[in-house]
Scaffold this motif. Structure first.
Motif, short mmCIF file in Angstrom:
data_model
loop_
_atom_site.label_atom_id
_atom_site.label_comp_id
_atom_site.label_asym_id
_atom_site.label_seq_id
_atom_site.Cartn_x
_atom_site.Cartn_y
_atom_site.Cartn_z
N GLU A 5 7.74 0.29 2.98
CA GLU A 5 7.03 1.24 3.85
C GLU A 5 6.77 2.56 3.12
O GLU A 5 5.71 3.16 3.28
N TRP A 8 3.95 1.86 0.63
CA TRP A 8 2.69 1.67 1.33
C TRP A 8 2.16 3.00 1.87
O TRP A 8 0.97 3.29 1.75
N LEU A 11 0.70 5.40 -0.84
CA LEU A 11 -0.60 5.06 -1.40
C LEU A 11 -1.75 5.56 -0.53
O LEU A 11 -2.90 5.49 -0.93
N GLY A 12 -1.45 6.03 0.66
CA GLY A 12 -2.50 6.51 1.56
C GLY A 12 -2.98 7.90 1.17
O GLY A 12 -2.23 8.75 0.73
N THR A 18 -7.44 3.82 -3.65
CA THR A 18 -6.24 3.45 -2.89
C THR A 18 -6.33 2.04 -2.35
O THR A 18 -5.33 1.32 -2.33
N ILE A 19 -7.52 1.62 -1.94
CA ILE A 19 -7.68 0.27 -1.38
C ILE A 19 -7.38 -0.76 -2.46
O ILE A 19 -6.70 -1.76 -2.20
N LYS A 22 -3.62 -0.87 -2.91
CA LYS A 22 -2.97 -1.57 -1.80
C LYS A 22 -3.20 -3.07 -1.90
O LYS A 22 -2.30 -3.87 -1.62
N PHE A 25 -0.85 -4.31 -4.54
CA PHE A 25 0.51 -4.30 -4.01
C PHE A 25 0.74 -5.48 -3.08
O PHE A 25 1.79 -6.14 -3.14
N MET A 26 -0.25 -5.81 -2.24
CA MET A 26 -0.11 -6.94 -1.33
C MET A 26 -0.09 -8.26 -2.10
O MET A 26 0.67 -9.17 -1.78
#
Length: 76
Positions: A5, A8, A11-12, A18-19, A22, A25-26
Protein backbone atom coordinates in the motif's frame (compact mmCIF):
# COMPACT_ATOMS: atom_id res chain seq x y z
CA UNK A 1 0.41 -5.67 2.80
CA UNK A 2 1.21 -2.30 4.33
CA UNK A 3 4.43 -2.13 2.31
CA UNK A 4 2.48 -2.74 -0.93
CA UNK A 5 0.00 0.00 0.00
CA UNK A 6 2.86 2.40 0.75
CA UNK A 7 4.53 1.66 -2.59
CA UNK A 8 1.24 1.95 -4.48
CA UNK A 9 0.34 5.23 -2.78
CA UNK A 10 3.84 6.61 -3.30
CA UNK A 11 3.54 6.17 -7.06
CA UNK A 12 0.51 8.45 -7.22
CA UNK A 13 0.84 12.07 -8.38
CA UNK A 14 4.28 11.72 -9.96
CA UNK A 15 3.27 12.63 -13.49
CA UNK A 16 2.36 10.85 -16.69
CA UNK A 17 4.82 7.96 -16.22
CA UNK A 18 3.06 6.84 -13.06
CA UNK A 19 0.63 4.60 -14.94
CA UNK A 20 3.51 2.74 -16.55
CA UNK A 21 5.20 2.32 -13.15
CA UNK A 22 1.97 1.02 -11.61
CA UNK A 23 1.55 -1.44 -14.50
CA UNK A 24 5.11 -2.73 -14.02
CA UNK A 25 4.50 -3.02 -10.27
CA UNK A 26 1.29 -5.01 -10.86
CA UNK A 27 3.06 -7.29 -13.37
CA UNK A 28 5.78 -7.89 -10.80
CA UNK A 29 3.23 -8.81 -8.12
CA UNK A 30 1.32 -11.12 -10.49
CA UNK A 31 4.60 -12.77 -11.54
CA UNK A 32 5.61 -13.25 -7.94
CA UNK A 33 2.23 -14.82 -7.17
CA UNK A 34 2.52 -17.10 -10.24
CA UNK A 35 6.01 -18.29 -9.25
CA UNK A 36 4.87 -19.03 -5.70
CA UNK A 37 1.87 -21.01 -7.02
CA UNK A 38 4.10 -23.02 -9.35
CA UNK A 39 6.47 -23.75 -6.48
CA UNK A 40 3.57 -24.90 -4.29
CA UNK A 41 2.31 -27.12 -7.12
CA UNK A 42 5.77 -28.67 -7.49
CA UNK A 43 6.08 -29.29 -3.75
CA UNK A 44 2.64 -30.92 -3.65
CA UNK A 45 3.43 -33.11 -6.67
CA UNK A 46 6.76 -34.29 -5.26
CA UNK A 47 5.26 -34.79 -1.81
CA UNK A 48 2.39 -36.87 -3.16
CA UNK A 49 4.80 -39.09 -5.13
CA UNK A 50 6.95 -39.60 -2.04
CA UNK A 51 3.88 -40.37 0.06
CA UNK A 52 2.64 -42.87 -2.52
CA UNK A 53 5.99 -44.65 -2.60
CA UNK A 54 6.12 -44.69 1.20
CA UNK A 55 2.63 -46.24 1.39
CA UNK A 56 3.60 -48.90 -1.18
CA UNK A 57 6.74 -49.72 0.79
CA UNK A 58 4.72 -49.89 4.00
CA UNK A 59 2.19 -52.23 2.35
CA UNK A 60 4.99 -54.54 1.21
CA UNK A 61 6.52 -54.47 4.69
CA UNK A 62 3.21 -55.29 6.38
CA UNK A 63 1.74 -57.83 3.94
CA UNK A 64 4.89 -59.18 2.36
CA UNK A 65 5.81 -59.47 -1.29
CA UNK A 66 2.86 -60.70 -3.41
CA UNK A 67 2.99 -64.36 -4.46
CA UNK A 68 3.51 -65.09 -8.14
CA UNK A 69 4.68 -61.62 -9.08
CA UNK A 70 8.33 -62.55 -9.12
CA UNK A 71 9.77 -63.30 -12.58
CA UNK A 72 11.81 -66.23 -11.26
CA UNK A 73 8.74 -68.04 -9.93
CA UNK A 74 7.54 -68.62 -13.52
CA UNK A 75 10.76 -70.51 -14.34
CA UNK A 76 10.25 -73.09 -11.57
Amino acid sequence: MHLIEMMWGGLGGMGSGTILLKMCFMFFLVGLFWVSCEFAKHVITVGSKLLTDAMRYLAVMVRGWPEGSDKHSEDK
